[in-house]
Design an enzyme around this catalytic site. Sequence first.
Site, PDB file in Angstrom:
ATOM      1  N   GLU A  43       0.187  -1.593   0.084  1.00  0.00           N
ATOM      2  CA  GLU A  43      -0.102  -0.277  -0.344  1.00  0.00           C
ATOM      3  C   GLU A  43       0.501   1.150   0.058  1.00  0.00           C
ATOM      4  OE1 GLU A  43      -3.197  -0.369   3.764  1.00  0.00           O
ATOM      5  OE2 GLU A  43      -0.973  -1.043   5.039  1.00  0.00           O
ATOM      6  N   ASP A 100      -4.584   3.140   0.599  1.00  0.00           N
ATOM      7  CA  ASP A 100      -3.395   3.589   0.731  1.00  0.00           C
ATOM      8  C   ASP A 100      -2.858   3.981  -0.580  1.00  0.00           C
ATOM      9  OD1 ASP A 100      -3.362   4.781   3.268  1.00  0.00           O
ATOM     10  OD2 ASP A 100      -3.417   3.172   3.818  1.00  0.00           O
TER      11      ASP A 100
END
Length: 591
Positions: A441, A465
């Site tokens: 992420e 993210d």
Amino acid sequence: MSGQVKGEKVYRGIPVSAGVCRGKVLVLHQARHVIARRELAAADVDAEVKRFEQSLVRTRQQITEVQRRVSETMSSNEADIFDAHLLMLEDRVLIEEVIKIISEQKANADFAFHTASDRYIAVLEAVEDEYLRERAADLRDLTGRVLDNLLEVKDALDLKHINEPCILVSHDLSPSMTAQLDKKLVLGFVTDIGGKTSHSAILARSLDIPAVVGALTISEELETGDYALLDGYNGTVIVNPTDQTLFEYGQLAKIKASLDEKLREVQHQPAVTLDGRNVHLSANIEDQHDVEAVLAHGAEGVGLFRTEFLFINRDRLPTEEEQYEVYRQVASALKPHPVIIRTLDLGGDKFASHLQLAQEMNPFLGWRAIRFCLAQPEMFRAQLRAILRASAEGNVRMMYPMISGLDELNQANALVEKCKAELRAENIPFAENLEIGAMIEIPSAALIADSLAKKVKFFSIGSNDLIQYTLAADRTNEKVSHLYEPTHPAILRLIKMTVDAAHANGIWVGVCGEIAGDPVLTPLLLGLGVDELSAAPAVLDEVKYIIRRVKLDEARELAAFALASESPTEIFARCVEFARQTAPSLFENKA
Ligand code: PEP
Ligand code: MG
């Protein structure tokens, strides 16, 4: 109380959780108070008047104290402002009116005071006089203080006072507040700010309540008691809907009911493409109570257990034993399906108030997730031991959030080995071959996926993210939501890079960010080679519905087109077109 809006009025925001609801609005005033009317028994009236008078005394003490502190550090002019507040606090007309509402209408003191002071404020605001208008602001401020005392509000908003079904309207709603919402009473919510992948939005999907965020100034414009319809498909809130609007929504509800019928049919069928490719479809959960929904929607286990919600809304850390009990319950209820427990991801927009962490300038870039856990080895150890112990009771897997490089992965793995050694020495059972994965992420993790893949058994792409960090667009900020584009070529290339690195090293790769629950993007993700998709239970039916209508070859062609394109909007438009052609029923109730 009746609102300011008279005829039908439409407010627009960002749709974040599907569904339509209608009902009375409850505005969380100044993002602090829930003012709900409670009927008092005749015998309780005197005590309620007393409670009101005590709140005035308490407010007077507080204001005098603030005034004293201000006069020590600032000019007397600033301190004089509080004289106006103190005078208002003694205004007999206002006080008598409140007491009258409490005694004659048998209403609770906070409701009575809020009603009376609102009337005053409205009168002062209507006057064409600068001075009096300022007094309206003073009175609003003072009202907030008195209500703080009546409702015993400290910092967080107290949602206990909601006592009838409502649509919640607020400037913002933190994830910890959202986690406390009672689905039976909160039909839906709308906020002025926020983004599609902020954790409050994620929780709304998890709770399966309609929600709209980024509706700008709606919390200032609506009032408690207004009647509204909230459309979580299209991101609109319609206040005082006309009969025609209600009729149109009635028609949409019929279309939705027939779609629900079709979706129910696939719930317990396999997630397999038309040309026979099995896709592992799992669910995202926040606590043990979500297991029921996981089973109801036929998910093949849990792809992301966000454990941080066990850490917030409480006054101390959960012990190893408490965590073990929760993980064990989930693992054994879903056995033999896998349950991927993500280690603690506090920070960013999720905070545990009892940890009293210092505020950071950039919390999403700060002391979050694995960084925080590695710096708190005792706290981390309790969680690792609890997860390991639960692995003896079901098919438990574990993954680390926010891995940015090999070092963090090695450090976390070393701690796991230490915990395993302890458990062996204590003769406590756990699965020796517990599979450990890494979330991808952070762009750096995707870029070194080849090295990380050699150290783990799977990857799970946290697109929420990954998108915000790659495109430098805060996932919780509606002002940059136009930049937060899942189909940006940079994102697709990072996903492809991760998938290729995983497969080259013989491990599988899933996606557990919100894009995994969007049927528009399902074919693209399959075409990019993703093996597993994990999303909120309520959205899994739609994802499975489209998987069962897709041919993998066509999905691969779509992905090849996307990887060759330079334009996020062109890619997105192609995905929409593809999805609408593949599964038209899914789109009949969307604009
Ligand atoms: C993600 O970032 O995509 C993810 C799944 O984790 P979270 O939303 O909890 O940050
Ligand atoms: Mg994340």
